[in-house]
Design an enzyme around this catalytic site. Structure first.
Site, PDB file in Angstrom:
ATOM      1  N   ASP A 104      -1.790   4.886  -6.039  1.00  0.00           N
ATOM      2  CA  ASP A 104      -2.000   4.105  -4.826  1.00  0.00           C
ATOM      3  C   ASP A 104      -2.139   2.581  -5.048  1.00  0.00           C
ATOM      4  O   ASP A 104      -3.005   2.204  -5.735  1.00  0.00           O
ATOM      5  CB  ASP A 104      -3.255   4.560  -4.319  1.00  0.00           C
ATOM      6  CG  ASP A 104      -3.712   3.859  -2.788  1.00  0.00           C
ATOM      7  OD1 ASP A 104      -2.862   3.117  -2.299  1.00  0.00           O
ATOM      8  OD2 ASP A 104      -4.768   4.187  -2.307  1.00  0.00           O
TER       9      ASP A 104
ATOM     10  N   ASP B   2       0.637  -1.150  -0.109  1.00  0.00           N
ATOM     11  CA  ASP B   2       0.192  -0.018   0.048  1.00  0.00           C
ATOM     12  C   ASP B   2       0.826   1.371  -0.066  1.00  0.00           C
ATOM     13  O   ASP B   2       1.432   1.677   0.961  1.00  0.00           O
ATOM     14  CB  ASP B   2      -0.865   0.080   1.478  1.00  0.00           C
ATOM     15  CG  ASP B   2      -2.033   1.213   1.067  1.00  0.00           C
ATOM     16  OD1 ASP B   2      -2.067   1.612   0.057  1.00  0.00           O
ATOM     17  OD2 ASP B   2      -2.460   1.397   2.323  1.00  0.00           O
TER      18      ASP B   2
END
Length: 461
Positions: free
Chosen positions: A315, A119
């Site tokens: 992301d 992440d």
């Protein structure tokens, strides 16, 4: 939203002070923190005292053994590490049907393997933790047993995880944290220091002591559940793993990844690729905690749309890409126009994604439908006259569902609370090497074969 809490249980004060000192002095490299103000567990070392929440926390073998693992590294050698070394991890998973990419990290003393979701949109690395665990999902490995090297509440690492400096310290000796994600997944826990076993591309293996979260209370939606041990936070903040490695002089503050459309790929920390081979655009301060760039203009089929001033966040925590309402509606209108007269019709019975189309027979791969679709792009205003164009070919915005239909992997972010934000997810970063240089505040990319894992810092793209 805070969830119910218990007490986590802590080692005696003298032992705790000794261990905290060792964590900052140890040549094993490392230390850290994070906190929250509501009720949390406290970790304690009152072993065998009959308290229900007491746990036998794993202890480091000794400070002498920890320091011997890397005490031979002089400051000059550390500077060489920072300039030239890197750490590369093989990645597993895919956008669909798995829905995430993960890596294996070896953490603890002795090191044990854990599968972590990648992440770049968050900072904290955490593991589901037997402290004991109040709410944990099913994990591939036994729950992490926390070390007793706690991060104090007022430690700068702990402060970095809070919105402001006025956070409360209910337990001064420990750093309580709570992280929440856009899909409403959250983790509540305590920050500890522990050992990461890392293999550097120069052939050296090091045991590096860094912070991570001991997550004893997880909240998740069924659709967001992943059978993983925890999260690997690779954002720009102080608690990010690459930031911690950089603060110890081991790598440059650069993180990158290459996600293969065939599944798998790799991520890396430090300097790996020749920067002259990449397209670069500056990071913006609009979303200072994220890898964001802009403003950009949306291009559809190579043509300008007039939809500009778009700011994008890169992301890996999101499988799909999200456009704001204006950009999304423009893309849908353009696609409907482009597909008119083509042998594709809307598949209303396929709920894999909001927009799917079926053909005369089920599709088996994107290559079968690629000819019906044109590329998109985001044209970023760079630091000079030239534009930095982030290409999004059909392979980077389409999937083939398990029903054999082709579905659009770009969603309307405004419908899920993202407002005007544009989020560039895994699907649109596939088959590109992505580089986030936190030292130069630049984001770079280039087409790449992500199935080839770089073996050294002189890797070719």
């Amino acid at each position: 939203m805070m969830k119910g809490t218990k007490k986590l249980l802590l080692p005696g004060l003298l032992l705790l002070v000794f261990l905290l000192c060792c964590s900052t002095c140890s040549a094993w490299f490392g230390s850290s923190s994070s906190s929250n103000s509501n009720k949390h567990k406290s970790i304690s070392s009152n072993y065998g005292n009959g308290r229900r929440n007491s746990i036998p926390l794993d202890e480091p073998s000794s400070s002498s053994s920890s320091s011997s693992s890397s005490s031979w590294l002089s400051s000059s050698l550390l500077n060489q590490y920072r300039a030239s070394s890197s750490v590369v991890f093989r990645v597993h998973g895919n956008v669909y049907p798995v829905g995430f990419y993960n890596v294996t990290l070896n953490i603890g003393h002795p090191p044990r393997p854990y599968y972590l979701d990648i992440d770049t949109g968050s900072d904290l690395t955490w593991l589901q933790c037997d402290a004991p665990c109040t709410h944990c999902t099913q994990t591939p490995h036994p729950l992490y047993r926390p070390s007793n090297d706690l991060v104090a509440c007022r430690d700068p690492m702990c402060a970095s995880l809070h919105q402001n400096e006025a956070y409360e310290c209910e337990q001064p000796h420990q750093c309580d944290y709570e992280v929440e994600y856009a899909d409403h997944y959250s983790s509540l826990g305590v920050l500890v220091n522990d050992v990461y076993l890392l293999n550097f591309t120069n052939g050296i293996q090091l045991r590096v002591r860094m912070a991570l979260g001991c997550g004893y209370d997880q909240l998740f939606q069924e659709h967001s559940y992943h059978p993983l041990d925890g999260m690997l936070g690779l954002g720009r903040g102080r608690s990010s793993l690459v930031s911690q490695l950089n603060s110890q002089g081991l790598v440059r503050n650069v993180v990158g990844h290459c996600l293969s459309s065939q599944g798998g790929g790799y991520i890396y920390f430090g300097h790996v690729f020749d920067s002259s081979r990449l397209t670069w655009t500056p990071m913006t301060s609009t979303h200072f905690k994220h890898y964001s760039a802009g403003p950009a203009e949306l291009l559809l089929g190579g043509k300008r749309t007039g939809i500009g001033n778009l700011h994008g966040v890169f992301d890996t925590g999101s499988s799909y890409t999200y456009f704001n309402s204006m950009a999304y509606q423009a893309a849908i209108s353009w696609l409907n126009k482009e597909l008119a007269g083509k042998p594709l019709k809307e598949a209303h019975d396929d709920h894999t994604l909001p927009q799917c189309w079926h053909g005369r027979r089920p599709f088996r791969s994107i290559h079968e439908v690629r000819k019906y679709f044109k590329p998109m792009a985001l044209s970023f205003a760079g630091g000079g006259r030239s534009k930095a164009q982030f290409e999004i070919p059909p392979e980077a915005y389409l999937i083939i569902s398990n029903m054999g239909n082709v579905c659009l992997g770009i969603l309307n972010g405004s419908e899920v609370g993202m407002g005007d934000l544009n989020l560039i997810g895994d699907i649109s970063m596939q088959d590109k090497v992505m580089v986030f240089d936190n030292e130069k505040m630049m984001i770079g990319w280039a087409p790449a074969d992500c199935d080839k894992i770089p073996k050294s810092r002189h890797a070719n793209i």
